[in-house]
Design a protein around this motif. Structure first.
Motif, PDB file in Angstrom:
ATOM      1  N   ILE A   1     -33.577  32.144  28.110  1.00  0.00           N
ATOM      2  CA  ILE A   1     -33.019  32.620  29.375  1.00  0.00           C
ATOM      3  C   ILE A   1     -33.780  31.865  30.469  1.00  0.00           C
ATOM      4  O   ILE A   1     -34.995  32.019  30.603  1.00  0.00           O
ATOM      5  CB  ILE A   1     -33.210  34.141  29.542  1.00  0.00           C
ATOM      6  CG1 ILE A   1     -32.648  34.925  28.344  1.00  0.00           C
ATOM      7  CG2 ILE A   1     -32.634  34.627  30.867  1.00  0.00           C
ATOM      8  CD1 ILE A   1     -31.159  34.857  28.183  1.00  0.00           C
TER       9      ILE A   1
ATOM     10  N   THR B   1     -32.813  37.621  34.677  1.00  0.00           N
ATOM     11  CA  THR B   1     -31.467  38.169  34.837  1.00  0.00           C
ATOM     12  C   THR B   1     -31.537  39.680  34.711  1.00  0.00           C
ATOM     13  O   THR B   1     -32.017  40.192  33.698  1.00  0.00           O
ATOM     14  CB  THR B   1     -30.518  37.602  33.755  1.00  0.00           C
ATOM     15  OG1 THR B   1     -30.531  36.183  33.833  1.00  0.00           O
ATOM     16  CG2 THR B   1     -29.114  38.110  33.923  1.00  0.00           C
TER      17      THR B   1
ATOM     18  N   ILE C   1     -24.213  38.147  22.473  1.00  0.00           N
ATOM     19  CA  ILE C   1     -23.786  37.074  23.373  1.00  0.00           C
ATOM     20  C   ILE C   1     -22.621  36.318  22.747  1.00  0.00           C
ATOM     21  O   ILE C   1     -22.656  35.976  21.561  1.00  0.00           O
ATOM     22  CB  ILE C   1     -24.959  36.112  23.658  1.00  0.00           C
ATOM     23  CG1 ILE C   1     -26.101  36.880  24.345  1.00  0.00           C
ATOM     24  CG2 ILE C   1     -24.514  34.920  24.500  1.00  0.00           C
ATOM     25  CD1 ILE C   1     -27.370  36.080  24.519  1.00  0.00           C
TER      26      ILE C   1
ATOM     27  N   LYS D   1     -22.092  32.111  25.961  1.00  0.00           N
ATOM     28  CA  LYS D   1     -23.074  32.191  27.052  1.00  0.00           C
ATOM     29  C   LYS D   1     -22.860  33.391  27.965  1.00  0.00           C
ATOM     30  O   LYS D   1     -23.291  33.408  29.104  1.00  0.00           O
ATOM     31  CB  LYS D   1     -23.083  30.903  27.877  1.00  0.00           C
ATOM     32  CG  LYS D   1     -23.514  29.693  27.088  1.00  0.00           C
ATOM     33  CD  LYS D   1     -23.561  28.469  27.962  1.00  0.00           C
ATOM     34  CE  LYS D   1     -23.950  27.246  27.143  1.00  0.00           C
ATOM     35  NZ  LYS D   1     -23.980  26.039  27.934  1.00  0.00           N
ATOM     36  N   THR D   2     -22.182  34.411  27.442  1.00  0.00           N
ATOM     37  CA  THR D   2     -21.910  35.618  28.202  1.00  0.00           C
ATOM     38  C   THR D   2     -22.448  36.824  27.450  1.00  0.00           C
ATOM     39  O   THR D   2     -22.153  37.001  26.266  1.00  0.00           O
ATOM     40  CB  THR D   2     -20.391  35.781  28.428  1.00  0.00           C
ATOM     41  OG1 THR D   2     -19.909  34.626  29.122  1.00  0.00           O
ATOM     42  CG2 THR D   2     -20.067  37.022  29.236  1.00  0.00           C
ATOM     43  N   LEU D   3     -23.241  37.647  28.143  1.00  0.00           N
ATOM     44  CA  LEU D   3     -23.742  38.888  27.555  1.00  0.00           C
ATOM     45  C   LEU D   3     -22.589  39.878  27.510  1.00  0.00           C
ATOM     46  O   LEU D   3     -22.064  40.277  28.537  1.00  0.00           O
ATOM     47  CB  LEU D   3     -24.890  39.442  28.403  1.00  0.00           C
ATOM     48  CG  LEU D   3     -25.478  40.777  27.950  1.00  0.00           C
ATOM     49  CD1 LEU D   3     -26.105  40.646  26.567  1.00  0.00           C
ATOM     50  CD2 LEU D   3     -26.496  41.267  28.962  1.00  0.00           C
TER      51      LEU D   3
ATOM     52  N   LEU E   1     -24.695  34.385  31.392  1.00  0.00           N
ATOM     53  CA  LEU E   1     -26.144  34.114  31.396  1.00  0.00           C
ATOM     54  C   LEU E   1     -26.426  32.698  31.788  1.00  0.00           C
ATOM     55  O   LEU E   1     -26.049  31.746  31.408  1.00  0.00           O
ATOM     56  CB  LEU E   1     -26.740  34.418  30.010  1.00  0.00           C
ATOM     57  CG  LEU E   1     -26.659  35.866  29.575  1.00  0.00           C
ATOM     58  CD1 LEU E   1     -27.148  36.033  28.158  1.00  0.00           C
ATOM     59  CD2 LEU E   1     -27.491  36.725  30.511  1.00  0.00           C
TER      60      LEU E   1
END
Length: 130
Positions: free
Chosen positions: A51, A55, A106, A109-111, A130
């Motif tokens: 990371i 965030t 994930i 690239k998205t939580l 993210l």
């Protein structure tokens, strides 16, 4: 015969009612759904991810958690919603009525959520890039 004299006093009755109200106003339970993790074998594990900037993740319980800047996460498996990552060298927790250790879920690239003990998935609404 034993008498309940504690609640006979109006001030004590109000105090007892206040305690009940305070206890019912505690943090909400974390909404979860069952899931099955397809565990990644160590020999097949992908490169860890990092990371790059801190965030903050807002939970629907009203609490938030920060994914630390430069934190490193290792892929440990997969659920239908995405890949499951655990932090390296630390523990990540989420909070509702209790504190739970959690891994990130994930996809692209998205939580999209997190997963806690008992393979319970906690969806992330809306998903967070993210």
């Amino acid at each position: 015969m034993m008498k309940a004299t504690f609640l006979r006093s109006p001030s004590r009755a109000r105090l007892a009612a206040g305690y009940c109200l305070a206890l019912s106003a505690c943090a909400p339970m974390i909404a979860t759904a069952p899931s099955t993790i397809e565990v990644t074998q160590p020999s097949v594990a992908a490169r860890p991810i990092q990371i790059l900037s801190a965030t903050t993740v807002q939970l629907d319980t009203g609490y938030s958690r920060t994914l630390p800047e430069r934190s490193v996460w290792s892929r440990v498996g997969r659920v239908p919603q995405g890949d499951v990552y655990r932090p390296i060298g630390t523990i990540f927790t989420i909070e509702g009525r209790q504190v739970h250790e959690a891994y990130l879920v994930i996809r692209d690239k998205t939580l999209v959520g997190s997963i806690c003990q008992g393979n319970r998935i906690i969806p992330r609404y809306p998903p967070q890039y993210l």
